[in-house]
Motif scaffolding. Structure first.
Motif: not given
Length: 412
Positions: A369-376
């Motif tokens: 339902t929600s996804m941890q903010n991850q940065f690429i």
């Protein structure tokens, strides 16, 4: 709750040629999602046969590339795949020429393909795994095509390898020059409507990319799933174009005729400059990034007294939730798509996945339902197969990807 009633309503609209593009996407997904028996039940209820739909489409197009031969080729590929899987035979149908919306043939082919029951189900986990791997390996960037709509309503489909004179009639001419730029010309002897402004529209496909010159000599690079509407001739004292999606502009200087890019939420005004605008309708923010020169960005809902933001090179206007702010950015990240690369520096994973959807023609489905903010962070060619790109993302995030047809499921 069964999806069959929804599909039935969409099917009625399809038959009546009244599906919107958003409805078509839902229609296409349901065709793949529903079982053969469910499809057959809907056809029976509406007293339709899949052959009726396919024949009714009379798949063809009056201008540009020959969709009839393209359908025959794709249909032949389907026949080969079916024969390899379950010894079924599919006979391509002969078609007549009839001008229709270019995306309609896809639904017709898929409905026929599945409605006939020529669909295979992989029964074991091992088969599913093998199929998933094969699908991932086979997905490459979608075919690069653009659709040009002329002021008289004629649509031309332009493929990447097209060159020279692409279309010509008594009023208009479309040419691709040796720099791979589209040029739009008007026959000076043609009697054009005097009562209203005549517009051209260029629209790119999934995985599409094109560049073209505007009437004043300004150059536009148009990214995938984007469209730009512009007049056949600019007024003497103003130049206005309307954008949806993403584009990079190199604007010719005309001090007495400001250049404006209109979107659904903002107005970007320049005299002569290079800048990038990203305004996809399925993203909440609108981004204007200045590479060279100076621009003014104004919220379209703002009162006439508000001055807007003045951008200097290396700055970006960020419009979200009716708030317009300015920030510093690295411009090579913003314009990487123009050189056919994915370039990311501390870029949110959601933005990355949206770019992949538009380029490869897939849909990401989230298993949470929600996804941890991850940065690429990364710099890679946009020509790599999807499975290689997803493998890199998986190794550098907490996410796992599995594929079924053109859906990619995302799990932590």
């Amino acid at each position: 709750m069964s999806s069959s009633p929804v599909f039935a309503e969409l099917l009625k609209k399809y038959v009546n040629n009244s599906l919107s593009k958003d409805e078509f996407q839902q229609f296409f997904l349901l065709v793949n999602e529903l079982s053969t028996s469910e499809l057959e039940a809907v056809f029976a209820e509406l007293d339709l046969r899949p052959f009726d739909l396919y024949v009714d489409a009379k798949l063809g197009h009056s201008n540009g590339r020959d969709l009839d031969s393209e359908i025959t080729r794709i249909w032949g590929d389907i026949a080969k795949e079916c024969a390899n899987e379950n010894d079924a035979n599919v006979i391509p149908l002969l078609t007549e020429k009839r001008s229709i919306n270019p995306w309609k043939w896809i639904a017709a082919a898929v409905v026929l393909f599945l409605g006939l029951g020529i669909i295979w189900k992989l029964q074991t986990d091992k088969q599913v795994a093998q199929h998933t791997l094969a699908v991932q390996q086979s997905i490459v960037p979608a075919e690069n095509e653009s659709i040009i709509t002329l002021p008289n309503g004629k649509e031309i489909i332009i493929r990447e390898d097209a060159s020279g004179v692409l279309f010509e009639d008594d009023a208009y001419k479309v040419v691709k020059n040796d720099r791979n730029e589209l040029l739009f010309e008007t026959n000076s002897d043609a009697e054009l409507p005097k009562t209203k402004v005549a517009f051209n529209t260029v629209q790119t496909s999934t995985g599409g990319f094109t560049s073209f010159l505007l009437p004043d000599g300004s150059k536009v690079y148009l990214s995938s799933r984007s469209s730009l509407k512009f007049p056949v001739n600019f007024a003497e004292d103003s130049r206005q174009v309307t954008l949806s999606g993403e584009a990079y502009f190199e604007v010719q200087k005309r001090p007495n005729a400001p250049f404006q890019v209109i979107t659904d939420k903002q107005v970007v005004e320049v005299l002569g400059t290079h800048f990038n605008i990203r305004v996809y309708p399925d993203e909440s923010q609108q981004l204007t990034t200045l590479i060279e020169g100076k621009v003014k960005v104004t919220d379209a809902k703002a009162s006439g007294n508000e001055q807007g933001l003045i951008l200097n090179p290396g700055e970006q206007a960020y419009l979200s939730n009716n708030e317009l702010i300015k920030r510093k950015v690295e411009t090579d990240v913003i314009t990487g798509w123009k050189s056919n690369r994915f370039i990311y520096k501390n870029t949110n994973i959601y933005t990355v996945l949206k770019d992949i959807e538009r380029w490869y023609g897939v849909e990401f489905v989230f298993g949470m339902t929600s996804m941890q903010n991850q940065f690429i962070y990364g710099n890679v060619s946009r020509n790599v197969p999807l499975n290689e790109l997803l493998e890199v993302l998986s190794k550098n995030t907490t996410l796992k990807f599995t594929s079924k047809e053109r859906r990619v499921y995302v799990n932590p």
